[in-house]
Design a protein around this motif. Structure first.
Motif, PDB file in Angstrom:
ATOM      1  N   PRO A  79      44.491  44.276  44.979  1.00  0.00           N
ATOM      2  CA  PRO A  79      43.368  44.006  44.067  1.00  0.00           C
ATOM      3  C   PRO A  79      43.606  42.803  43.166  1.00  0.00           C
ATOM      4  O   PRO A  79      42.666  42.065  42.852  1.00  0.00           O
ATOM      5  CB  PRO A  79      43.254  45.298  43.243  1.00  0.00           C
ATOM      6  CG  PRO A  79      43.890  46.337  44.071  1.00  0.00           C
ATOM      7  CD  PRO A  79      45.000  45.645  44.806  1.00  0.00           C
ATOM      8  N   SER A  80      44.856  42.591  42.743  1.00  0.00           N
ATOM      9  CA  SER A  80      45.139  41.415  41.922  1.00  0.00           C
ATOM     10  C   SER A  80      44.919  40.133  42.711  1.00  0.00           C
ATOM     11  O   SER A  80      44.418  39.141  42.183  1.00  0.00           O
ATOM     12  CB  SER A  80      46.575  41.474  41.394  1.00  0.00           C
ATOM     13  OG  SER A  80      46.722  42.502  40.431  1.00  0.00           O
ATOM     14  N   ARG A  81      45.280  40.155  43.983  1.00  0.00           N
ATOM     15  CA  ARG A  81      45.022  38.980  44.828  1.00  0.00           C
ATOM     16  C   ARG A  81      43.534  38.707  44.925  1.00  0.00           C
ATOM     17  O   ARG A  81      43.093  37.553  44.792  1.00  0.00           O
ATOM     18  CB  ARG A  81      45.604  39.213  46.226  1.00  0.00           C
ATOM     19  CG  ARG A  81      47.113  39.386  46.263  1.00  0.00           C
ATOM     20  CD  ARG A  81      47.553  39.844  47.641  1.00  0.00           C
ATOM     21  NE  ARG A  81      48.978  40.147  47.668  1.00  0.00           N
ATOM     22  CZ  ARG A  81      49.610  40.694  48.691  1.00  0.00           C
ATOM     23  NH1 ARG A  81      48.924  41.002  49.787  1.00  0.00           N
ATOM     24  NH2 ARG A  81      50.901  40.941  48.634  1.00  0.00           N
ATOM     25  N   GLN A 156      46.300  39.752  35.713  1.00  0.00           N
ATOM     26  CA  GLN A 156      46.636  38.613  36.576  1.00  0.00           C
ATOM     27  C   GLN A 156      45.586  37.511  36.470  1.00  0.00           C
ATOM     28  O   GLN A 156      45.913  36.319  36.482  1.00  0.00           O
ATOM     29  CB  GLN A 156      46.770  39.080  38.019  1.00  0.00           C
ATOM     30  CG  GLN A 156      47.978  39.965  38.291  1.00  0.00           C
ATOM     31  CD  GLN A 156      49.285  39.196  38.303  1.00  0.00           C
ATOM     32  OE1 GLN A 156      49.320  37.989  38.062  1.00  0.00           O
ATOM     33  NE2 GLN A 156      50.372  39.894  38.579  1.00  0.00           N
ATOM     34  N   ALA A 157      44.309  37.895  36.365  1.00  0.00           N
ATOM     35  CA  ALA A 157      43.261  36.890  36.194  1.00  0.00           C
ATOM     36  C   ALA A 157      43.454  36.140  34.878  1.00  0.00           C
ATOM     37  O   ALA A 157      43.273  34.920  34.811  1.00  0.00           O
ATOM     38  CB  ALA A 157      41.889  37.559  36.230  1.00  0.00           C
ATOM     39  N   ALA A 158      43.827  36.864  33.815  1.00  0.00           N
ATOM     40  CA  ALA A 158      44.055  36.224  32.523  1.00  0.00           C
ATOM     41  C   ALA A 158      45.242  35.268  32.580  1.00  0.00           C
ATOM     42  O   ALA A 158      45.200  34.164  32.011  1.00  0.00           O
ATOM     43  CB  ALA A 158      44.287  37.291  31.455  1.00  0.00           C
ATOM     44  N   LEU A 159      46.302  35.669  33.277  1.00  0.00           N
ATOM     45  CA  LEU A 159      47.458  34.782  33.422  1.00  0.00           C
ATOM     46  C   LEU A 159      47.065  33.511  34.168  1.00  0.00           C
ATOM     47  O   LEU A 159      47.516  32.404  33.821  1.00  0.00           O
ATOM     48  CB  LEU A 159      48.581  35.509  34.166  1.00  0.00           C
ATOM     49  CG  LEU A 159      49.306  36.619  33.398  1.00  0.00           C
ATOM     50  CD1 LEU A 159      50.237  37.395  34.332  1.00  0.00           C
ATOM     51  CD2 LEU A 159      50.101  36.026  32.236  1.00  0.00           C
ATOM     52  N   GLU A 160      46.255  33.658  35.196  1.00  0.00           N
ATOM     53  CA  GLU A 160      45.819  32.492  35.973  1.00  0.00           C
ATOM     54  C   GLU A 160      45.035  31.521  35.106  1.00  0.00           C
ATOM     55  O   GLU A 160      45.161  30.307  35.244  1.00  0.00           O
ATOM     56  CB  GLU A 160      44.964  32.960  37.152  1.00  0.00           C
ATOM     57  CG  GLU A 160      44.513  31.856  38.080  1.00  0.00           C
ATOM     58  CD  GLU A 160      45.671  31.206  38.819  1.00  0.00           C
ATOM     59  OE1 GLU A 160      45.561  30.001  39.124  1.00  0.00           O
ATOM     60  OE2 GLU A 160      46.682  31.896  39.081  1.00  0.00           O
ATOM     61  N   MET A 161      44.216  32.055  34.200  1.00  0.00           N
ATOM     62  CA  MET A 161      43.363  31.226  33.352  1.00  0.00           C
ATOM     63  C   MET A 161      44.007  30.838  32.030  1.00  0.00           C
ATOM     64  O   MET A 161      43.436  30.061  31.272  1.00  0.00           O
ATOM     65  CB  MET A 161      42.068  31.990  33.027  1.00  0.00           C
ATOM     66  CG  MET A 161      41.228  32.399  34.199  1.00  0.00           C
ATOM     67  SD  MET A 161      39.965  33.582  33.665  1.00  0.00           S
ATOM     68  CE  MET A 161      39.134  32.628  32.402  1.00  0.00           C
ATOM     69  N   LYS A 162      45.177  31.445  31.750  1.00  0.00           N
ATOM     70  CA  LYS A 162      45.798  31.302  30.425  1.00  0.00           C
ATOM     71  C   LYS A 162      44.857  31.824  29.332  1.00  0.00           C
ATOM     72  O   LYS A 162      44.751  31.253  28.239  1.00  0.00           O
ATOM     73  CB  LYS A 162      46.196  29.852  30.143  1.00  0.00           C
ATOM     74  CG  LYS A 162      47.222  29.287  31.119  1.00  0.00           C
ATOM     75  CD  LYS A 162      47.604  27.860  30.762  1.00  0.00           C
ATOM     76  CE  LYS A 162      48.717  27.331  31.645  1.00  0.00           C
ATOM     77  NZ  LYS A 162      48.353  27.293  33.059  1.00  0.00           N
ATOM     78  N   ALA A 163      44.175  32.903  29.642  1.00  0.00           N
ATOM     79  CA  ALA A 163      43.219  33.495  28.713  1.00  0.00           C
ATOM     80  C   ALA A 163      43.956  34.401  27.737  1.00  0.00           C
ATOM     81  O   ALA A 163      44.716  35.279  28.138  1.00  0.00           O
ATOM     82  CB  ALA A 163      42.167  34.296  29.470  1.00  0.00           C
TER      83      ALA A 163
END
Length: 416
Positions: A79-81, A156-163
């Motif tokens: 799901p993170s992928r 993981q989405a937040a890490l990708e965006m630096k959110a």
């Protein structure tokens, strides 16, 4: 300054791959590849020939090519992928438009992530529990634990965006994606964040598929073919699917500041509801009361149901679920019902299908008629739209969930 919440971009991952071409293959051409679910781990079901569900719409391994490096993929649950791949597509306008605060003079925009999921990372959860109960608790992998929780895809989405803004995960089954959109809209409207990302993500694993099959909940579980057929007299259940859809949201003033010209889609209204007559694992039985509450709340937010040009609904082929959806729709639109799009008929039962179908409609995409639909169930009285494109200005997106949860949102096209 306009605080209207508008859509900046969206992304999709499903059984046909990732991106707009994959969405077109599903919604426009009706190409939903089904894969036999691996039951070699012991989840066999001994049933007569011709009975039992054996397939699901699974995301192919090459869907992440060009989106996530292999080294990162190894550190993520499925799901993170899905969530990260959809996020990279949805946030591309922000990256291309600049203004991410990379210069010392420009602070980074505050970004919230609001996700929804039905079952969370079920494969990693199963493996972690195997280690705990079949081996010993001290053998449990810390790596699995961090990815076995429902909010791992949002993290993981937040890490990708630096959110660094609020990070919220909603687990309300079928209505989760719409509730997530409403929460993101509220965060933006209150000025708590500059941007918000909404992600709807679901995974299929053999244990989950086998359990739903044994309960008789899937198309083919009780016999017949594995075709969803929402609102059809012969429907027998949904086709289980996995994937993700992500929607990037921001204020209209922020979008214009980035130089966006022309029409935008605004999330104008949002309604969360509940039907107390619903049993914990069943559907509500008070459609008139639910419809009245929705009508009143939309009116309070300045929206009349006579303004709606199209409806996107969560019907997926469930016998009871489709009937409940149809009863509420008939109560909402007693005189003339707008065209009703049922994206899960084409993309399977997962939260991302509802969001992706709505976004595809907003972009003017065409929809194929649901495969296998032949005769409308008179108890439903709804014929799903297909074989064409719509050009709506106002779209109502709604869904019901087992247990009584319900949610709707109204999307409106606005001009410069």
């Amino acid at each position: 300054m306009s605080r209207r919440t508008v859509i900046a971009g969206w992304g999709y991952v499903g059984a046909s791959g990732a991106g707009a071409d994959a969405a077109r293959a599903v919604f426009e051409r009706g190409e939903l590849p089904l894969t036999e679910v691996d039951r070699s781990g012991g989840y066999h079901r001994d049933v007569p020939a011709g009975r039992g569900s054996r397939h699901a719409a699974l995301v192919p391994k090459d869907a992440f090519d060009g989106l996530i490096p292999p080294r990162k993929l190894r550190r993520m649950s499925p799901p993170s992928r899905f969530a990260v791949a959809a996020t990279k597509q949805a946030t591309a306008p922000w990256v291309e438009g600049g203004g991410d605060g990379e210069s010392p003079e420009e602070p980074p925009p505050s970004t919230a992530v609001v996700s929804s999921t039905g079952f969370g990372p079920s494969s990693y959860t199963e493996e972690l529990l195997r280690q705990i109960f079949l081996d010993q608790p001290t053998s449990a992998s810390p790596f699995l634990f961090t990815e076995a929780v429902a909010n791992a895809p949002a993290a993981q989405a937040a890490l990708e965006m630096k959110a660094t803004g609020p990070n919220i995960t909603i687990t309300q089954r079928e209505v989760g994606p719409i509730l997530a959109m409403g929460r993101a809209r509220r965060l933006l409207g209150l000025g708590r964040v500059d941007r918000a990302l909404v992600v709807a993500v679901d995974e299929v694993n053999p244990l989950l598929h086998a359990a739903l099959d044994r309960f008789g909940a899937l198309a083919g579980s009780r016999g017949g073919d594995e075709i969803a057929r929402p609102f059809d007299r012969r429907r027998r259940g949904p086709v289980l699917a996995e994937g993700a859809a992500a929607v990037a949201l921001e204020s209209e003033s922020e979008a214009r500041r980035r130089g966006v010209k022309g029409p935008l889609w605004c999330l104008r209204a949002h309604v969360g509801g509940f039907d107390p007559s619903a049993p914990m694992t069943g559907w509500g039985r008070q459609p008139d009361a639910v419809a009245a509450a929705v009508r009143d709340e939309l009116a309070r937010q300045g929206v009349g149901l006579g303004e709606i040009d199209a409806v996107v609904c969560g019907a997926a082929g469930s016998v009871g679920g489709d009937r409940a959806e149809a009863e509420v729709l008939r109560a909402l639109f007693p005189d003339a019902m707008p065209p009703v799009v049922a994206p899960k008929a084409l993309d399977g039962e997962h939260g991302g299908a509802l969001l992706a179908g709505a976004m595809w409609l907003l972009e003017g995409g065409r929809f194929r008629s649901p495969r296998g639909f032949g005769e409308a169930d008179p108890d439903c009285g709804v014929v799903p739209f297909g074989d064409g494109a719509l050009d709506p200005r106002r779209v109502l997106v709604g869904a019901l969930a087992v247990g009584g949860a319900a949610a709707w949102m109204m999307l409106e096209r606005i001009k410069d």
